[in-house]
Scaffold this motif. Structure first.
Motif, PDB file in Angstrom:
ATOM      1  N   THR A 128     -55.710  46.408  80.039  1.00 23.27           N
ATOM      2  CA  THR A 128     -54.520  45.559  79.996  1.00 23.27           C
ATOM      3  C   THR A 128     -53.404  46.287  80.734  1.00 23.27           C
ATOM      4  OG1 THR A 128     -53.972  46.415  77.811  1.00 23.27           O
ATOM      5  CG2 THR A 128     -55.116  44.300  77.903  1.00 23.27           C
ATOM      6  N   ARG A 129     -52.681  45.527  81.552  1.00 22.08           N
ATOM      7  CA  ARG A 129     -51.616  46.113  82.368  1.00 22.08           C
ATOM      8  C   ARG A 129     -50.337  45.310  82.198  1.00 22.08           C
ATOM      9  NH1 ARG A 129     -55.383  45.235  87.038  1.00 22.08           N
ATOM     10  NH2 ARG A 129     -53.585  44.302  88.040  1.00 22.08           N
ATOM     11  N   HIS A 130     -49.199  45.995  82.251  1.00 24.22           N
ATOM     12  CA  HIS A 130     -47.896  45.337  82.224  1.00 24.22           C
ATOM     13  C   HIS A 130     -47.078  45.847  83.405  1.00 24.22           C
ATOM     14  CE1 HIS A 130     -44.265  43.406  80.862  1.00 24.22           C
ATOM     15  NE2 HIS A 130     -43.637  44.555  81.006  1.00 24.22           N
ATOM     16  N   LYS A 131     -46.547  44.921  84.178  1.00 24.62           N
ATOM     17  CA  LYS A 131     -45.762  45.241  85.369  1.00 24.62           C
ATOM     18  C   LYS A 131     -44.337  44.756  85.165  1.00 24.62           C
ATOM     19  CE  LYS A 131     -47.746  44.581  89.388  1.00 24.62           C
ATOM     20  NZ  LYS A 131     -48.267  43.951  90.645  1.00 24.62           N
ATOM     21  N   GLN A 132     -43.368  45.630  85.412  1.00 21.94           N
ATOM     22  CA  GLN A 132     -41.944  45.292  85.340  1.00 21.94           C
ATOM     23  C   GLN A 132     -41.352  45.514  86.729  1.00 21.94           C
ATOM     24  OE1 GLN A 132     -40.117  44.319  82.361  1.00 21.94           O
ATOM     25  NE2 GLN A 132     -38.742  43.696  83.991  1.00 21.94           N
ATOM     26  N   TYR A 133     -40.821  44.445  87.328  1.00 22.22           N
ATOM     27  CA  TYR A 133     -40.233  44.555  88.663  1.00 22.22           C
ATOM     28  C   TYR A 133     -38.824  45.123  88.587  1.00 22.22           C
ATOM     29  CZ  TYR A 133     -44.159  42.011  90.566  1.00 22.22           C
ATOM     30  OH  TYR A 133     -45.431  41.652  90.942  1.00 22.22           O
ATOM     31  N   GLU A 134     -38.358  45.624  89.717  1.00 21.85           N
ATOM     32  CA  GLU A 134     -37.024  46.214  89.795  1.00 21.85           C
ATOM     33  C   GLU A 134     -35.961  45.171  89.425  1.00 21.85           C
ATOM     34  OE1 GLU A 134     -36.121  47.392  93.841  1.00 21.85           O
ATOM     35  OE2 GLU A 134     -37.118  45.629  94.627  1.00 21.85           O
ATOM     36  N   PRO A 135     -34.809  45.618  88.879  1.00 24.12           N
ATOM     37  CA  PRO A 135     -33.779  44.685  88.406  1.00 24.12           C
ATOM     38  C   PRO A 135     -33.254  43.703  89.453  1.00 24.12           C
ATOM     39  CG  PRO A 135     -33.362  46.874  87.549  1.00 24.12           C
ATOM     40  CD  PRO A 135     -34.493  47.007  88.534  1.00 24.12           C
ATOM     41  N   LYS A 136     -33.179  44.101  90.720  1.00 28.40           N
ATOM     42  CA  LYS A 136     -32.656  43.162  91.717  1.00 28.40           C
ATOM     43  C   LYS A 136     -33.655  42.057  92.069  1.00 28.40           C
ATOM     44  CE  LYS A 136     -33.590  46.029  95.790  1.00 28.40           C
ATOM     45  NZ  LYS A 136     -32.992  46.730  96.911  1.00 28.40           N
ATOM     46  N   HIS A 137     -34.898  42.189  91.625  1.00 29.04           N
ATOM     47  CA  HIS A 137     -35.927  41.149  91.760  1.00 29.04           C
ATOM     48  C   HIS A 137     -36.614  40.999  90.401  1.00 29.04           C
ATOM     49  CE1 HIS A 137     -35.607  42.582  95.985  1.00 29.04           C
ATOM     50  NE2 HIS A 137     -35.624  41.278  96.200  1.00 29.04           N
ATOM     51  N   PRO A 138     -35.909  40.474  89.399  1.00 35.28           N
ATOM     52  CA  PRO A 138     -36.452  40.468  88.038  1.00 35.28           C
ATOM     53  C   PRO A 138     -37.728  39.634  87.912  1.00 35.28           C
ATOM     54  CG  PRO A 138     -34.482  39.106  88.151  1.00 35.28           C
ATOM     55  CD  PRO A 138     -34.611  39.797  89.484  1.00 35.28           C
ATOM     56  N   GLY A 139     -38.636  40.181  87.141  1.00 34.67           N
ATOM     57  CA  GLY A 139     -39.891  39.494  86.858  1.00 34.67           C
ATOM     58  C   GLY A 139     -40.843  40.455  86.176  1.00 34.67           C
ATOM     59  N   THR A 140     -41.875  39.895  85.596  1.00 30.78           N
ATOM     60  CA  THR A 140     -42.898  40.694  84.929  1.00 30.78           C
ATOM     61  C   THR A 140     -44.270  40.102  85.221  1.00 30.78           C
ATOM     62  OG1 THR A 140     -42.795  39.392  82.906  1.00 30.78           O
ATOM     63  CG2 THR A 140     -41.373  41.334  83.007  1.00 30.78           C
ATOM     64  N   ALA A 141     -45.283  40.900  84.966  1.00 27.90           N
ATOM     65  CA  ALA A 141     -46.659  40.421  85.057  1.00 27.90           C
ATOM     66  C   ALA A 141     -47.471  41.127  83.980  1.00 27.90           C
ATOM     67  CB  ALA A 141     -47.242  40.716  86.432  1.00 27.90           C
ATOM     68  N   ASP A 142     -48.338  40.385  83.340  1.00 32.39           N
ATOM     69  CA  ASP A 142     -49.295  40.936  82.392  1.00 32.39           C
ATOM     70  C   ASP A 142     -50.685  40.564  82.878  1.00 32.39           C
ATOM     71  OD1 ASP A 142     -47.778  42.188  80.180  1.00 32.39           O
ATOM     72  OD2 ASP A 142     -46.911  40.184  80.018  1.00 32.39           O
ATOM     73  N   VAL A 143     -51.590  41.549  82.843  1.00 29.03           N
ATOM     74  CA  VAL A 143     -52.940  41.353  83.352  1.00 29.03           C
ATOM     75  C   VAL A 143     -53.932  41.929  82.346  1.00 29.03           C
ATOM     76  CG1 VAL A 143     -54.557  41.896  85.229  1.00 29.03           C
ATOM     77  CG2 VAL A 143     -52.123  41.580  85.735  1.00 29.03           C
ATOM     78  N   ALA A 144     -55.009  41.208  82.100  1.00 28.09           N
ATOM     79  CA  ALA A 144     -56.126  41.722  81.309  1.00 28.09           C
ATOM     80  C   ALA A 144     -57.396  41.513  82.122  1.00 28.09           C
ATOM     81  CB  ALA A 144     -56.234  40.993  79.976  1.00 28.09           C
ATOM     82  N   VAL A 145     -58.153  42.595  82.320  1.00 28.32           N
ATOM     83  CA  VAL A 145     -59.433  42.505  83.016  1.00 28.32           C
ATOM     84  C   VAL A 145     -60.503  43.015  82.059  1.00 28.32           C
ATOM     85  CG1 VAL A 145     -60.801  43.192  85.016  1.00 28.32           C
ATOM     86  CG2 VAL A 145     -58.327  42.903  85.256  1.00 28.32           C
ATOM     87  N   ALA A 146     -61.342  42.101  81.597  1.00 24.00           N
ATOM     88  CA  ALA A 146     -62.439  42.446  80.695  1.00 24.00           C
ATOM     89  C   ALA A 146     -63.726  42.543  81.504  1.00 24.00           C
ATOM     90  CB  ALA A 146     -62.576  41.397  79.606  1.00 24.00           C
TER      91      ALA A 146
END
Length: 189
Positions: A128-146
């Motif tokens: 499981t992965r969590h990605k947080q983008y830099e503040p000037k380009h706000p966004g997130t991503a969550d990934v699960a690879v089973a």
């Protein structure tokens, strides 16, 4: 096998097969950061069903790949090969802004963790992965690879949720990827 993988109609009206074709000889990336997607371990018949749901606030993807091997030994060798890739993945990555012909991605920090998984006789691991983008380009991503195996079949199931804006994450992400994986595994048998 193709009928066992989820189809867009199983997930809802906003899901569809992606416009761009995918390389069926590569799996979804296991590691955080700009990781290369690992190749399909040799000897398998590949059945893939990529799906996407894209909207103005973000997107979600489900990449399902069933690898049917001639026997249990080959499937276990493939699982071990993919686990070896996962074991080399970093736990955290700080990535600078990337601009290539294929993508333009802002800087981000991504964390990852690997854990064992055993469900209904299917055994393997999930990253499981969590990605947080830099503040000037706000966004997130969550990934699960089973990556799980049973008998002579290996299933690689990658679910990702991408959110634009200042959303902090998806509280139901863990429940969602577990439900999607569980549904696929029950249907594969």
């Amino acid at each position: 096998m193709r009928g066992a993988l989820l189809q867009a109609s199983d997930l809802g009206g906003s899901w569809a097969e992606p416009q761009a074709s995918t390389d069926t000889q590569r799996l979804v990336p296991l590691c955080a950061g700009p990781a290369t997607a690992p190749p399909v371990p040799p000897g398998a018949e590949v059945v893939a069903a990529p799906l996407a749901d894209e909207g103005p606030q973000g997107a979600q993807t489900l990449n399902q790949t069933a690898l049917v091997y001639p026997d249990v030994t080959a499937a276990q060798a493939a699982l071990a090969a993919l686990r070896a890739v996962a074991d080399k993945c970093p736990g955290s990555v700080n990535q600078a802004h990337q601009t290539t012909a294929e993508k333009n991605e802002p800087a981000y920090t991504e964390t990852a963790r690997t854990q064992e998984i055993n469900e209904g006789g299917w055994a393997g691991f999930v990253i499981t992965r969590h990605k947080q983008y830099e503040p000037k380009h706000p966004g997130t991503a969550d990934v699960a690879v089973a990556v799980v195996s049973k008998a002579n079949v290996l299933v690689v199931d990658g679910y990702a949720v991408y959110r634009l804006g200042n959303a902090s994450g998806s509280p139901q992400f863990d429940a969602d990827w577990k439900k999607l994986l569980g549904t696929v595994l029950k249907r594969v048998g």
